[in-house]
Structures are given as structure tokens and as C-alpha cells.
Motif scaffolding. Structure first.
Motif, PDB file in Angstrom:
ATOM      1  N   PRO A 190       0.709  -1.238  -0.479  1.00  0.00           N
ATOM      2  CA  PRO A 190       0.084   0.022   0.469  1.00  0.00           C
ATOM      3  C   PRO A 190       0.483   1.223  -0.224  1.00  0.00           C
ATOM      4  CG  PRO A 190       0.538  -1.109   2.521  1.00  0.00           C
ATOM      5  CD  PRO A 190       0.558  -1.719   1.336  1.00  0.00           C
ATOM      6  N   PRO A 193      -1.940   4.402   0.640  1.00  0.00           N
ATOM      7  CA  PRO A 193      -1.908   4.181   2.327  1.00  0.00           C
ATOM      8  C   PRO A 193      -1.108   5.331   2.519  1.00  0.00           C
ATOM      9  CG  PRO A 193      -2.956   2.924   1.019  1.00  0.00           C
ATOM     10  CD  PRO A 193      -2.233   2.956  -0.459  1.00  0.00           C
ATOM     11  N   MET A 194       0.039   4.613   2.747  1.00  0.00           N
ATOM     12  CA  MET A 194       1.620   4.460   3.190  1.00  0.00           C
ATOM     13  C   MET A 194       2.013   6.246   3.225  1.00  0.00           C
ATOM     14  SD  MET A 194       3.230   1.314   3.366  1.00  0.00           S
ATOM     15  CE  MET A 194       4.871   1.897   3.986  1.00  0.00           C
ATOM     16  N   ALA A 219      -3.918   8.027   7.920  1.00  0.00           N
ATOM     17  CA  ALA A 219      -2.594   7.820   6.813  1.00  0.00           C
ATOM     18  C   ALA A 219      -1.625   8.985   7.244  1.00  0.00           C
ATOM     19  CB  ALA A 219      -3.098   7.864   5.319  1.00  0.00           C
ATOM     20  N   ALA A 222       0.129   8.024  10.926  1.00  0.00           N
ATOM     21  CA  ALA A 222       0.655   6.850  10.660  1.00  0.00           C
ATOM     22  C   ALA A 222       2.017   6.553  10.250  1.00  0.00           C
ATOM     23  CB  ALA A 222      -0.591   5.257   9.493  1.00  0.00           C
TER      24      ALA A 222
ATOM     25  N   ILE B 365       4.052  -4.101   7.199  1.00  0.00           N
ATOM     26  CA  ILE B 365       2.330  -3.900   6.556  1.00  0.00           C
ATOM     27  C   ILE B 365       1.725  -4.315   5.493  1.00  0.00           C
ATOM     28  CG2 ILE B 365       2.525  -3.223   9.121  1.00  0.00           C
ATOM     29  CD1 ILE B 365       1.358  -1.870   5.732  1.00  0.00           C
ATOM     30  N   CYS B 366       2.336  -4.947   4.753  1.00  0.00           N
ATOM     31  CA  CYS B 366       1.495  -5.237   3.564  1.00  0.00           C
ATOM     32  C   CYS B 366      -0.058  -5.954   3.500  1.00  0.00           C
ATOM     33  CB  CYS B 366       2.214  -5.623   2.503  1.00  0.00           C
ATOM     34  SG  CYS B 366       3.819  -4.245   2.038  1.00  0.00           S
ATOM     35  N   TYR B 369      -3.503  -5.628   3.550  1.00  0.00           N
ATOM     36  CA  TYR B 369      -4.009  -4.871   2.532  1.00  0.00           C
ATOM     37  C   TYR B 369      -4.298  -6.149   2.170  1.00  0.00           C
ATOM     38  CZ  TYR B 369      -3.282   0.142   4.514  1.00  0.00           C
ATOM     39  OH  TYR B 369      -3.944   1.165   5.194  1.00  0.00           O
ATOM     40  N   LEU B 392      -1.439   1.946  15.142  1.00  0.00           N
ATOM     41  CA  LEU B 392      -1.884   3.287  14.165  1.00  0.00           C
ATOM     42  C   LEU B 392      -1.790   2.649  12.270  1.00  0.00           C
ATOM     43  CD1 LEU B 392       1.009   5.344  15.043  1.00  0.00           C
ATOM     44  CD2 LEU B 392      -1.495   5.229  15.055  1.00  0.00           C
ATOM     45  N   ASP B 393      -1.184   1.575  12.120  1.00  0.00           N
ATOM     46  CA  ASP B 393      -1.744   1.107  11.057  1.00  0.00           C
ATOM     47  C   ASP B 393      -2.931  -0.257  10.851  1.00  0.00           C
ATOM     48  OD1 ASP B 393       1.140   1.740   9.885  1.00  0.00           O
ATOM     49  OD2 ASP B 393       1.653  -0.217  10.973  1.00  0.00           O
ATOM     50  N   LEU B 396      -5.608   3.163  10.434  1.00  0.00           N
ATOM     51  CA  LEU B 396      -5.552   3.154   9.150  1.00  0.00           C
ATOM     52  C   LEU B 396      -6.631   2.353   8.442  1.00  0.00           C
ATOM     53  CD1 LEU B 396      -5.473   4.655   5.934  1.00  0.00           C
ATOM     54  CD2 LEU B 396      -2.919   4.606   6.528  1.00  0.00           C
ATOM     55  N   PHE B 400     -10.015   1.900   6.305  1.00  0.00           N
ATOM     56  CA  PHE B 400     -10.429   1.874   5.237  1.00  0.00           C
ATOM     57  C   PHE B 400     -11.121   1.058   4.449  1.00  0.00           C
ATOM     58  CE2 PHE B 400      -8.605   0.739   0.887  1.00  0.00           C
ATOM     59  CZ  PHE B 400      -7.694   1.790  -0.170  1.00  0.00           C
TER      60      PHE B 400
END
Lengths: 239, 464
Positions: A190, A193-194, A219, A222, B365-366, B369, B392-393, B396, B400
């Protein structure tokens, strides 16, 4: 306004598909076209504002590469005329000169710039990534079987400058490729978004400078936390 | 020279193992590491039982290997397995070392049931003569280690020797692609009421026909790429079942049909994963020579301990621990869908952080998603607390997925996270932890129990 995602049935690894989804959510009024392998891409006959291609399997690279070769001239024309391309993960390798296998065979790719990829299937490279895009800081992740090597040293403009993690290959500062509005990186997952600032930049190329991003507050929070973490020398760079 | 190295490894590592056990250590890995360093072909030379069965795949290999071991022991066999050790080459070296005679390294047991890490295939398959390889399934796992399931299928194909028989899940077309010329037998589960046709998951790894690249058509789909499919433009299709399971959820049974007749066994639980595990074990027992009656009898009353799940009640709140497995989008997707499908109001704590990664690097952290957080956008889920290094991830990703901001809470430290819960009467609290955060998960559960005790003025805890 039109956003085209190429080959979603192949390019669906590592959360990459959420990049184009994020763009679409940021610009809900845009027409969102998903082009499958058996369809002609929308970019052939008309204007598309953003073309997206993301991570895929190695066999997926062979399939996609074969199809894209038939559109080589049109893709080149679009890049020269300033159409935005966003390419993430190993999709970048489809635009270089070739993908080399360990047994000496290779896959012919578009040859739009002088980089080639060399696979090492038992040595997957994984790292965090910290780099810059102009003044902007970029965070992301790499996890890949191939690095990219210059056919002719120094003649392919990079997308990012690397601070931590590998560039096109370990030890190289240059990462990815930028030709006009063609943005290609080996960072996967992502990316948008990152990296809200980079997403804003892409939207500005579509004339949407002041567009608020979906979940922008979360977003940004993070993003800033990750920047701090990646800048910390105690955080290891390569897995 | 190779033999000399082997005997040095055998005797040296047996001594090391004995010494480690004297010190109270498990010694299920390190002696194997040293054995392979001293003699890289240690697995070739060490004595193995006359019969060896491999169990590999992404999910269910431990459960299936344990079911097979229990069943064969009930059947009177002495079984060597690696259930207490690692499933890599070093773990196998260790378990074979422990069971080998001191003088010549000969095996003492009748049969080996060995769980094998699919990524370690090249270090194991060339050295052990397996009569059967049981492949449970192939799904996405760690992005960094396993890349994608097609890659793992390629590793297995390159390393399983020609001629070794495979037992495969016909409902998993990725597994079916492994070692295409080897002899094979298939198991599968017939259409279930809960099956769908279109994929509702983000991970959908078999969409394109490997022969002609047309879009595959699913006749029914259980989840992700699991189901029966065919290509509308060529002859590619899911293979027929040799062991066909028909599930009767109402009566809690599965009827398994093969050419020679049918047998019914009790389901070991309501999760589809465990139904597959029981069917796989039945088919494997048949393949290694047990009769239908023997296979059915030895599997009857088999208990699959669900280490992924436990629940307690304090006051008017149920507190449930549910394994999510860090870095594994598929395992978390299955867990999220399961919890979202349960009736009643729920609050969640998400803490499936890769704590091992957090100590040295920063977790990739991919996978968040790829994971179906969308299941958590559910009106019965009233609050979600994100906690730990990747909180925090999670926040988000949850936004989403469509979860409203007012349902989200953030707690930097896991042990503080239960303070963010409302704990309304008749509600449930689900704590999603991973393998890295298992011990911490129990402490968070205890903290949640304490909060519930304060709210409801009780210290009484009942197991549900």
C-alpha cells in the motif's frame, strides 16, 4: 477523468491493488476501469489519466509481459505525452529490457529503459525502505526475488533517492524509474495509503491539488510514526 | 569420509541432546542444527522407520499429523513424529537423532509421521524416502518468507522425488498443480450450504487458467480459491474426488465416499478448516493401508485441541481469545469472518503484532491490505481497540475497510487496551493475538477480566 488498473486477476499480490483503490476513493467521480487479460486496455483508443500495474507472480510476469509487448509503441507514446503511470513491486521489471532467470533463460520485456532484472529465486530480499522524492520523504517495504541492474550506468532517471534499504540493487542510492509522469518503484504493497504526501503529488498531476485524501488524518498519523521508526538507527533495515 | 562425519554428528549430537535435557531444555532443535552442520547429509544416513509419511501445506499440517499419529497408535503402531519439535530440516534431524540407536543410528519405531515446513522441502525430500506426501493446502503466508503460494508449489514440485505418491486437496487448484507427473489421489468436500460462487475475499489466488489464461469459472467456492472450478475455454478443471466428503452440519457428521463404499464420522468442530483436516486424515489412513472401518474407528472421538480459541465469562461479559496469526492475511481473514458471523454485540482488541519483527526491524504491514478487515465493518461490532507496535496501521486499515472513526480506539500499550472497552452486558470481547503475542495475549485477557470484574463487582470467572 479515467483510472485504469491493468490485469487485476494477476496483479493482486501484497496489497498492491489498494493503491489504485485509494486513488479511486480519492477521486470517486473518475471512471475506474479494470482491464482483464482478455480485454484491450482502455489506453489503446482513448485518454486515460492514470494507468496502474502492481505486483504479480513470476508466471504472471510472463503472461503480462507477452501481452504488453503488443502495446509497446502506444505505451511509449503515452509516456512521452505525459500520461501518469504508477507501477509498483515487480511490475517495474516488465518495462525494462529483460528479466533474467538463474538458468540463463530470460523473459523479453518492453525495453522502455536500460534496466534489466535478475532473479534469484532462493534469495528473497526483504527490507524496510526510507527514501526521498524531491523534498518529500517516502516510506515503504521491499520483498522481491530480483534486483534491477543498469545496462548502461547512469542513464535511467530514478524515482526515489534511498536512505535506508536497497535502491535498484543493494548499495545503490537510485531506486525505481521516473520518466516524465511514469512512476515505477520496486516498493510493494500500500504505497499510496502509506505515503499521503506522494498521493497528493500524484493527484496534483491530475489537477486535484486541494483534494482531501480519504482517512487523511489516520494516514498522516501512521506515516509520521513510521518515518520516526524508520529513521531510528535501532530499527534494522534488512530482514 | 561422509560416514565418518555422520557418526561424529550422531554421537556428538546425541551427547549434546542428553546434556541439554539434563539442564531442563527441550533440545528439539539445536542438536539437529549441529548435526546438519557437521554432516550436511545427516538426514540421508540417520536410521528412519521402514515407513515414512510427510505432511506439508500452509494450514492444518500439525493437526493432520497429530490425528494420524493418534490413529496409528490406537491401531497398535509405534509412531515417530515431530509434534514437539520444529518442522524444518534441523527439527527433523533432531527427532530422528533422538529415536536412533546409539551405536549404528538405526530407527526404533515402525512408522514416521513427519510434519514438514513447505519452505524447507529442498533440505528434506531428497534425503528421506516417503511413501506418501500429504499436502493439506497452499495459501498465502508470510510475504517475506513464502512470497506467494505458486512459489511454494514450485519449491515442492522441484523437490518431491518422481514416483512419490501425493494425497492432494482437489478443492485447492494450487495444491493440485504440485508435481504433476507423480501418482496422486484427491480428497474434497462436496458443495456446502454456506458456499458461494463469487469471491468475497481480497485474496483470490487462482483466477486464471494455467493452460489458456482465460478467466476460471467457479461452480462453488468455500473461501478464497477453495472450491470447484473449470475453464470455460479449454479442458482444464478441478480433479474428481477419490475421497468425497459430504458434510451434514445439523447432525455434526461427514460422510466420506470412495469407490469401495462410504463411512460416516463425527465432525471434530464447526470450522471448515478442521472438517478438511479430518477428511485429510481419513484419506491418508486409507492410503497407508487401514481399512475404512479401521480409519473411521481410529478417528472417532478424535479431539482437535483448538489452541486458537478459548473463552471465559466475567460478570455479564464473555472474554474470548482468538488466534489471528501475525503477517498472515489469510488466517486473520478467516478469524475475522468467523467472529463477525457470531451473534451478539462484540468489542475487539487487535494485537496480532509481529513482536519478533518489532524487536529488530519494523513489521512489513503489506499483509494488512490483503486481509479482509472489511468483515469487521459490522453493526454488531461496536468498538475496536488497536494496540501495540502496529496499532496506527490497524486504525488506518480499519478506516479503509469502512469502520466509522467513532468505533475506533487506540492504545499504545497492550496491557492498557482493555480500559478502552465499554463491556456492556451480554456482550463479548474478542482479543486477536498472534503466535508472537500469545503470552502477552493471556496477560491482556487477564487485564480484561480485571476490568470486567471491576465493572460488574465480581471476581468470579467461569469457563464457557
Amino acid at each position: 477523468m479515467k483510472i485504469e488498473a491493468l490485469y487485476p486477476e494477476l496483479c493482486n499480490l501484497f496489497g498492491d491493488a489498494m493503491n489504485v483503490e485509494y486513488l479511486h476513493r480519492a477521486v470517486p467521480e473518475a471512471e475506474f476501469v479494470k482491464t482483464s487479460l482478455k480485454e484491450d486496455p482502455a489506453f489503446i483508443n482513448g485518454d486515460v489519466d492514470i494507468v496502474y500495474l502492481g505486483s504479480m507472480t513470476e508466471s504472471g510476469q510472463s503472461i503480462a509481459s507477452k501481452i504488453l509487448l503488443s502495446y509497446r509503441d502506444r505505451i511509449n507514446e503515452l509516456i512521452e505525452s505525459g500520461t501518469v503511470f504508477l507501477v509498483t513491486g515487480n511490475a517495474l521489471e516488465l518495462f525494462g529490457t529483460r528479466i533474467e532467470n538463474e538458468d540463463g533463460t530470460f523473459i523479453e520485456t518492453l525495453g522502455l529503459f536500460d534496466l534489466y532484472a535478475r532473479r534469484q529465486m532462493m534469495r528473497r530480499y526483504s527490507s524496510i525502505y526510507l527514501g526521498t522524492f524531491g523534498e518529500m520523504e517516502i516510506v515503504g517495504f521491499k520483498s522481491q526475488f530480483a534486483h534491477n541492474y543498469d545496462d548502461k550506468e547512469g542513464n535511467v532517471p530514478p524515482l526515489f533517492q534511498t536512505r535506508r534499504g536497497a535502491g535498484r540493487k543493494p548499495g545503490q542510492k537510485e531506486e525505481g524509474v521516473r520518466i516524465k509522469n511514469f512512476f515505477a518503484t520496486n516498493l510493494l504493497g500500500p504505497l499510496l495509503p502509506m505515503n499521503p504526501p506522494f498521493t497528493h503529488y500524484l493527484l496534483s498531476l491530475m489537477g486535484l491539488e486541494k483534494r482531501e485524501l480519504p482517512y487523511e488524518k489516520e494516514a498522516m498519523t501512521a506515516y509520521e510514526a513510521r518515518l520516526k521508526e524508520f529513521k531510528d538507527p535501532k530499527t534494522g533495515a534488512e530482514y | 569420509m561422509e560416514k565418518l562425519r555422520f557418526f561424529i554428528a550422531l554421537w556428538g549430537c546425541k551427547t549434546l541432546r542428553a546434556f541439554m535435557r539434563l539442564l531442563g531444555r527441550n533440545a528439539t532443535y539445536l542438536p539437529g542444527v549441529f548435526a546438519l552442520r557437521i554432516c550436511p547429509s545427516f538426514l540421508k544416513h540417520i536410521g528412519k522407520p521402514a515407513r515414512a509419511i510427510a505432511v506439508t501445506g500452509t494450514n492444518g499440517k500439525t493437526t493432520v499429523a497429530n490425528l494420524l499419529t493418534d490413529a496409528l497408535e490406537k491401531h497398535g503402531k509405534s509412531v515417530l513424529n515431530n509434534s514437539y519439535g520444529s518442522n524444518t530440516a534441523a527439527g527433523l534431524a533432531c527427532v530422528l537423532l533422538a529415536n536412533a540407536s546409539l551405536v549404528a543410528g538405526h530407527a526404533k519405531k515402525d512408522i514416521a509421521i513427519l510434519e514438514i515446513d513447505e519452505r524447507s522441502a529442498m533440505h528434506i525430500f531428497p534425503y528421506i524416502d516417503f511413501e506418501l506426501v500429504v499436502l493439506t493446502n497452499l495459501f498465502r503466508d508470510s510475504i517475506m518468507r513464502n512470497a506467494h503460494p505458486e512459489y511454494i508449489a514450485g519449491i515442492l514440485s522441484a523437490n518431491i522425488p518422481p514416483g512419490v505418491k501425493l494425497l492432494l486437496n482437489a478443492d485447492d487448484l494450487i495444491s493440485c498443480s504440485v508435481s504433476p507427473v507423480n501418482p496422486r489421489t484427491y480428497f474434497g468436500i462436496e458443495r456446502m450450504e454456506s458456499d458461494v460462487v463469487e469471491c468475497i475475499n481480497l485474496i483470490n489466488d487462482f483466477q486464471v487458467c494455467p493452460k489458456c489464461q482465460s478467466e476460471i469459472v467457479y461452480e462453488y467456492r468455500r473461501y478464497h480459491h477453495i472450491g470447484r472450478a473449470h475453464c470455460p475455454n479449454c479442458d482444464f478443471k478441478s480433479p474428481d474426488y477419490d475421497y468425497s466428503g459430504h458434510v451434514d452440519k445439523e447432525h455434526g457428521t461427514i460422510k466420506i465416499t470412495e469407490k469401495t463404499g462410504s463411512r460416516e464420522i463425527k465432525l471434530p468442530g464447526d470450522s471448515v478448516f478442521n472438517i478438511y483436516n479430518a477428511l485429510t486424515a481419513f484419506a491418508a489412513l486409507r492410503e497407508i493401508g487401514l481399512s475404512q472401518d479401521e480409519a473411521a474407528t481410529t478417528l472417532t472421538d478424535a479431539v482437535i485441541p483448538d489452541s486458537r480459541y478459548n473463552e471465559t465469562k466475567v460478570g455479564e461479559v464473555r472474554i474470548v481469545m482468538h488466534m489471528g496469526k501475525e503477517r498472515n492475511a489469510l488466517a486473520c481473514s478467516r478469524a475475522f469472518e468467523y467472529v463477525a458471523s457470531k451473534p451478539g454485540k462484540k468489542e475487539l482488541i487487535l494485537m496480532m503484532n509481529g513482536l519478533g519483527d518489532a524487536k529488530v526491524w519494523s513489521e512489513n504491514i503489506c499483509w494488512l491490505y490483503d486481509c479482509d478487515f472489511e468483515f469487521l465493518n459490522n453493526e454488531d461490532i461496536t468498538r475496536i481497540v488497536s494496540t501495540g507496535p502496529r496499532a496506527l496501521d490497524y486504525c488506518l486499515r480499519l478506516r479503509f475497510a469502512g469502520v466509522p472513526a467513532e468505533k475506533l480506539r487506540y492504545s499504545e500499550h497492550e496491557l492498557e487496551s482493555p480500559k478502552e472497552l465499554a463491556m456492556e452486558p451480554d456482550s463479548s470481547v474478542y482479543i486477536f493475538y498472534g503466535t508472537d503475542s500469545l503470552a502477552l495475549g493471556y496477560r491482556v485477557r487477564d487485564a480484561a477480566k480485571k476490568e470486567a470484574g471491576i465493572k460488574y463487582g465480581t471476581s468470579e470467572v467461569s469457563r464457557v
